[in-house]
Design a protein around this motif. Structure first.
Motif, PDB file in Angstrom:
ATOM      1  N   GLY A  61     -17.965  -1.869  -1.111  1.00  0.00           N
ATOM      2  CA  GLY A  61     -17.116  -1.291   0.277  1.00  0.00           C
ATOM      3  C   GLY A  61     -17.020  -2.158   1.163  1.00  0.00           C
ATOM      4  O   GLY A  61     -18.107  -2.842   1.624  1.00  0.00           O
ATOM      5  N   LYS A  65     -10.736  -4.974  -0.264  1.00  0.00           N
ATOM      6  CA  LYS A  65      -9.620  -4.864  -1.318  1.00  0.00           C
ATOM      7  C   LYS A  65      -8.433  -4.366  -0.741  1.00  0.00           C
ATOM      8  O   LYS A  65      -7.510  -4.983  -1.180  1.00  0.00           O
ATOM      9  CB  LYS A  65     -10.499  -3.841  -2.103  1.00  0.00           C
ATOM     10  CG  LYS A  65     -11.717  -4.013  -2.777  1.00  0.00           C
ATOM     11  CD  LYS A  65     -12.322  -2.804  -3.836  1.00  0.00           C
ATOM     12  CE  LYS A  65     -12.863  -1.870  -3.061  1.00  0.00           C
ATOM     13  NZ  LYS A  65     -14.073  -1.973  -2.176  1.00  0.00           N
ATOM     14  N   SER A  66      -8.546  -3.483   0.012  1.00  0.00           N
ATOM     15  CA  SER A  66      -6.977  -2.511   0.526  1.00  0.00           C
ATOM     16  C   SER A  66      -6.469  -3.682   1.407  1.00  0.00           C
ATOM     17  O   SER A  66      -5.241  -4.025   1.314  1.00  0.00           O
ATOM     18  CB  SER A  66      -7.350  -1.652   1.423  1.00  0.00           C
ATOM     19  OG  SER A  66      -8.242  -0.478   0.855  1.00  0.00           O
ATOM     20  N   THR A  67      -7.060  -4.580   2.253  1.00  0.00           N
ATOM     21  CA  THR A  67      -6.426  -5.632   3.145  1.00  0.00           C
ATOM     22  C   THR A  67      -5.863  -6.581   2.282  1.00  0.00           C
ATOM     23  O   THR A  67      -4.639  -6.896   2.374  1.00  0.00           O
ATOM     24  CB  THR A  67      -7.510  -6.276   4.003  1.00  0.00           C
ATOM     25  OG1 THR A  67      -8.154  -5.265   4.576  1.00  0.00           O
ATOM     26  CG2 THR A  67      -6.721  -6.544   5.191  1.00  0.00           C
ATOM     27  N   ALA A  87      -4.816   3.833  -5.458  1.00  0.00           N
ATOM     28  CA  ALA A  87      -6.039   3.382  -4.560  1.00  0.00           C
ATOM     29  C   ALA A  87      -7.074   4.483  -4.460  1.00  0.00           C
ATOM     30  O   ALA A  87      -6.517   5.549  -4.075  1.00  0.00           O
ATOM     31  CB  ALA A  87      -5.555   3.161  -3.212  1.00  0.00           C
ATOM     32  N   ASP A  89     -10.600   6.244  -3.421  1.00  0.00           N
ATOM     33  CA  ASP A  89     -11.710   6.638  -2.412  1.00  0.00           C
ATOM     34  C   ASP A  89     -12.443   7.680  -3.162  1.00  0.00           C
ATOM     35  O   ASP A  89     -12.223   8.317  -3.845  1.00  0.00           O
ATOM     36  CB  ASP A  89     -11.096   6.934  -0.960  1.00  0.00           C
ATOM     37  CG  ASP A  89     -10.951   5.616  -0.326  1.00  0.00           C
ATOM     38  OD1 ASP A  89     -11.628   4.574  -0.443  1.00  0.00           O
ATOM     39  OD2 ASP A  89      -9.755   5.560   0.464  1.00  0.00           O
ATOM     40  N   ASP A 102      -7.201   3.938   2.308  1.00  0.00           N
ATOM     41  CA  ASP A 102      -7.109   2.570   1.697  1.00  0.00           C
ATOM     42  C   ASP A 102      -5.532   2.129   2.159  1.00  0.00           C
ATOM     43  O   ASP A 102      -5.129   0.901   2.560  1.00  0.00           O
ATOM     44  CB  ASP A 102      -6.988   2.625   0.329  1.00  0.00           C
ATOM     45  CG  ASP A 102      -8.519   2.657  -0.248  1.00  0.00           C
ATOM     46  OD1 ASP A 102      -9.274   2.090   0.645  1.00  0.00           O
ATOM     47  OD2 ASP A 102      -8.550   3.180  -1.355  1.00  0.00           O
ATOM     48  N   ARG A 103      -4.600   3.155   2.323  1.00  0.00           N
ATOM     49  CA  ARG A 103      -3.379   2.861   2.442  1.00  0.00           C
ATOM     50  C   ARG A 103      -2.969   2.508   3.791  1.00  0.00           C
ATOM     51  O   ARG A 103      -2.153   1.739   4.017  1.00  0.00           O
ATOM     52  CB  ARG A 103      -2.313   3.870   1.973  1.00  0.00           C
ATOM     53  CG  ARG A 103      -2.173   4.919   2.824  1.00  0.00           C
ATOM     54  CD  ARG A 103      -0.918   5.975   2.398  1.00  0.00           C
ATOM     55  NE  ARG A 103       0.350   5.556   2.570  1.00  0.00           N
ATOM     56  CZ  ARG A 103       1.116   5.416   1.234  1.00  0.00           C
ATOM     57  NH1 ARG A 103       0.831   6.564   0.179  1.00  0.00           N
ATOM     58  NH2 ARG A 103       2.289   5.147   1.397  1.00  0.00           N
ATOM     59  N   ARG A 105      -4.750   0.522   5.373  1.00  0.00           N
ATOM     60  CA  ARG A 105      -4.905  -1.097   5.279  1.00  0.00           C
ATOM     61  C   ARG A 105      -3.943  -1.756   4.657  1.00  0.00           C
ATOM     62  O   ARG A 105      -3.895  -3.037   4.953  1.00  0.00           O
ATOM     63  CB  ARG A 105      -6.097  -1.394   4.995  1.00  0.00           C
ATOM     64  CG  ARG A 105      -7.533  -0.860   5.880  1.00  0.00           C
ATOM     65  CD  ARG A 105      -8.476  -1.708   6.261  1.00  0.00           C
ATOM     66  NE  ARG A 105      -9.439  -1.116   6.827  1.00  0.00           N
ATOM     67  CZ  ARG A 105      -9.848  -1.395   7.830  1.00  0.00           C
ATOM     68  NH1 ARG A 105      -9.222  -1.986   8.876  1.00  0.00           N
ATOM     69  NH2 ARG A 105     -10.771  -0.734   8.710  1.00  0.00           N
ATOM     70  N   MET A 106      -2.972  -1.346   3.952  1.00  0.00           N
ATOM     71  CA  MET A 106      -2.137  -1.898   3.276  1.00  0.00           C
ATOM     72  C   MET A 106      -0.861  -2.146   3.803  1.00  0.00           C
ATOM     73  O   MET A 106       0.035  -2.785   3.407  1.00  0.00           O
ATOM     74  CB  MET A 106      -1.826  -1.180   1.704  1.00  0.00           C
ATOM     75  CG  MET A 106      -3.183  -0.945   1.051  1.00  0.00           C
ATOM     76  SD  MET A 106      -2.940  -0.335  -0.738  1.00  0.00           S
ATOM     77  CE  MET A 106      -4.486   0.013  -1.350  1.00  0.00           C
ATOM     78  N   SER A 118      -2.762   7.205  -3.132  1.00  0.00           N
ATOM     79  CA  SER A 118      -4.125   7.560  -2.874  1.00  0.00           C
ATOM     80  C   SER A 118      -5.126   8.569  -3.617  1.00  0.00           C
ATOM     81  O   SER A 118      -4.235   9.739  -3.795  1.00  0.00           O
ATOM     82  CB  SER A 118      -4.589   7.891  -1.228  1.00  0.00           C
ATOM     83  OG  SER A 118      -3.599   7.206  -0.393  1.00  0.00           O
ATOM     84  N   GLU A 150      -7.138   0.130  -6.968  1.00  0.00           N
ATOM     85  CA  GLU A 150      -8.299  -0.099  -6.220  1.00  0.00           C
ATOM     86  C   GLU A 150      -9.611   0.595  -6.483  1.00  0.00           C
ATOM     87  O   GLU A 150      -9.225   1.850  -6.614  1.00  0.00           O
ATOM     88  CB  GLU A 150      -8.067  -0.162  -4.563  1.00  0.00           C
ATOM     89  CG  GLU A 150      -9.236  -0.390  -3.669  1.00  0.00           C
ATOM     90  CD  GLU A 150      -9.026  -0.281  -2.179  1.00  0.00           C
ATOM     91  OE1 GLU A 150      -7.779  -0.509  -1.884  1.00  0.00           O
ATOM     92  OE2 GLU A 150      -9.813  -0.284  -1.696  1.00  0.00           O
TER      93      GLU A 150
END
Ligand SMILES: Nc1nc2c(ncn2[C@@H]2O[C@H](COP(=O)(O)OP(=O)(O)OP(=O)(O)O)[C@@H](O)[C@H]2O)c(=O)[nH]1
Ligand SMILES: [Mg+2]
Lengths: 307, 133
Positions: A61, A65-67, A87, A89, A102-103, A105-106, A118, A150
């Protein structure tokens, strides 16, 4: 309803894709969806297209990963490919709720060539959400060239992820004190590419050297170890090159497996229809009395299910 | 078993405060919902795209910037164009009393002002809706 949705999916209807993914995530009507997807439909946008490349990003964590995926989405889009992301979580085992962040950060876009979903992964079900295999098939059918997964970032070697993805990218970061754990958990073995992320941090080269040393000790398999910084915008082109240089591992295994699965279903159906057959009962009784060996009874049973 | 409610939370408009929306996100998660956090500075188009791809049941918009009378109708409009009129929309933030009936007439399911308790939001979202697909 499934047939209608699949028809719409094949004609490029995004809402149908989104709905089918939800149905799949809930584990509903899996057999129907799976068998419909296994039959190449005519006319199908999938035919003649090269297979999608499925790339899994795993690592603890906060490793980024997301970035990093967000950055790769842009890179791959600029190459003219369509990208979908699944993605995962974690889902709270107590409330069943999940915060799917996550999204965020994408990066957001309204580009038709990008699709992000997600998903909540239940604890105890590994590092990814359930039924990802079928979801990947749906995205492939829709026409995405690259599919990114992810994981929840358990950071553990996950065989299931390896079976689903063509390429597994393991992400590590400097100063995480993870090095002993890599060895113990056999994490490195599952990786096709290793990224030392946040290489803008001063000790990145040291971490990369540790990883290389650990790899040399263990398997003699040559796994690329790359330093990437999403913050400093460095290393993504090299990473994508390394990913693309690898063969599509998943395809032959999983297509064959899918067919096998359907063959098993067919045989089970036949078996259930014939449980009362006199011949089958005779065989079972003979086997129970020890008059035929198990191996030969199995052979006879398999042959009797041939038609 | 009941399927978890899927809700997208997004901030549209220019202000950069996300504390409030994050508190709401956690509360909804703890109430068993699947909360997709879309983040700050979202355009109406991007928000609707997120709702579509995530196949969400609800969209929660947070606005503090005072542009609600242009941004909210725009989101509702694009939702309709995207064939997503069945998605319930709730709005949080500083909305003048006089605008509330206008927004509900446009199709916003509920507006939660600054004093709203988290329990009220949870209870509202968990009440079954008649016009769901
Ligand atoms: N220094 C540095 N920080 C980064 C870099 N990339 C991402 N980060 C930061 O790392 C933090 C975590 O990033 P995420 O992309 O959310 O990490 P993740 O692995 O997806 O995290 P989970 O989904 O929670 O497992 C964020 O605060 C990012 O800003 C980088 O290249 N360098
Ligand atoms: Mg993440």
């Amino acid at each position: 309803m499934i047939a209608g949705l699949l028809e719409r999916l094949r004609h490029g209807d995004r809402n149908a894709l989104a709905r089918l993914l939800s149905i799949t995530a809930r584990g509903e009507q899996l057999a129907d969806i799976q068998s419909a997807l296994a039959i190449p439909c005519e006319p199908s946008p999938v035919r003649g297209r090269s297979p999608s490349r499925v790339v899994a990003f795993t690592g603890s964590g906060g490793v980024g990963k997301s970035t990093l995926i967000g950055k790769l989405i842009n890179l791959v889009r600029n190459l003219g490919r369509k990208v979908a992301v699944l993605a995962c979580d974690p889902q709270s085992p107590l409330s069943g709720g999940a915060l799917l962040g996550d999204r965020f950060r994408m990066g957001s876009s309204t580009d038709d060539g990008v699709f992000i979903r997600s998903l909540a992964a239940q604890t105890g079900h590994g590092a990814i959400a359930d039924h990802l295999d079928v979801m990947i098939r749906l995205l492939e059918t829709f026409g995405f060239d690259a599919i990114f997964l992810e994981t929840v970032g358990a950071g553990q070697g996950d065989v299931e992820v390896r079976n689903l993805a063509d390429v597994v990218v393991l992400m590590l970061q400097p100063e995480s004190g993870d090095d002993v754990q890599w060895e113990k958990a056999g994490i490195l073995e599952c990786a096709d590419v290793i990224v030392v992320h946040k290489s803008d941090m001063p000790t990145a080269e040291q971490t990369a050297a540790q990883v290389r040393a650990a790899l040399d000790l263990s398997m003699g398999r040559s796994v690329p170890v790359l330093r990437v910084s999403t913050k400093a915008n460095q290393g993504h082109a090299e990473l994508w090159q390394a990913i693309e240089a690898l063969p599509l591992r998943r395809r032959p295994a999983s297509a064959a497996l899918l067919l096998f699965q359907m063959a098993v279903d067919t045989l089970r159906q036949r078996f259930e229809n014939r449980q009362q057959d006199a011949e089958l009962r005779k065989l079972v009784e003979a086997w129970q009395r020890g008059e035929v060996s198990t191996a030969s009874a199995v052979e006879t049973l398999v042959r009797s299910l041939e038609s | 078993m009941d399927q978890p409610i899927r809700i997208v939370l997004a901030k549209v408009g220019l202000d950069g405060h996300d504390r409030g929306i994050k508190v709401v996100a956690r509360a909804l998660r703890d109430a068993g919902m699947h909360v997709i956090y879309a983040g700050l500075w979202q355009t109406p188009e991007a928000v609707v795209r997120t709702v579509a791809d995530e196949d969400a049941d609800w969209l929660g918009l947070s606005l503090l910037s005072g542009a609600h009378m242009t941004l909210v109708p725009r989101v509702l409009d694009i939702l309709k164009q995207a064939d997503l009129a069945n998605v319930g929309v709730i709005v949080g933030g500083i909305i003048p009393e006089a605008d509330i009936p206008k927004l509900t007439a446009m199709g916003v399911a509920k507006i939660f002002g600054p004093g709203t308790s988290l329990d009220d939001i949870v209870a509202f979202l968990k009440t079954p809706r008649e016009h769901k697909p």
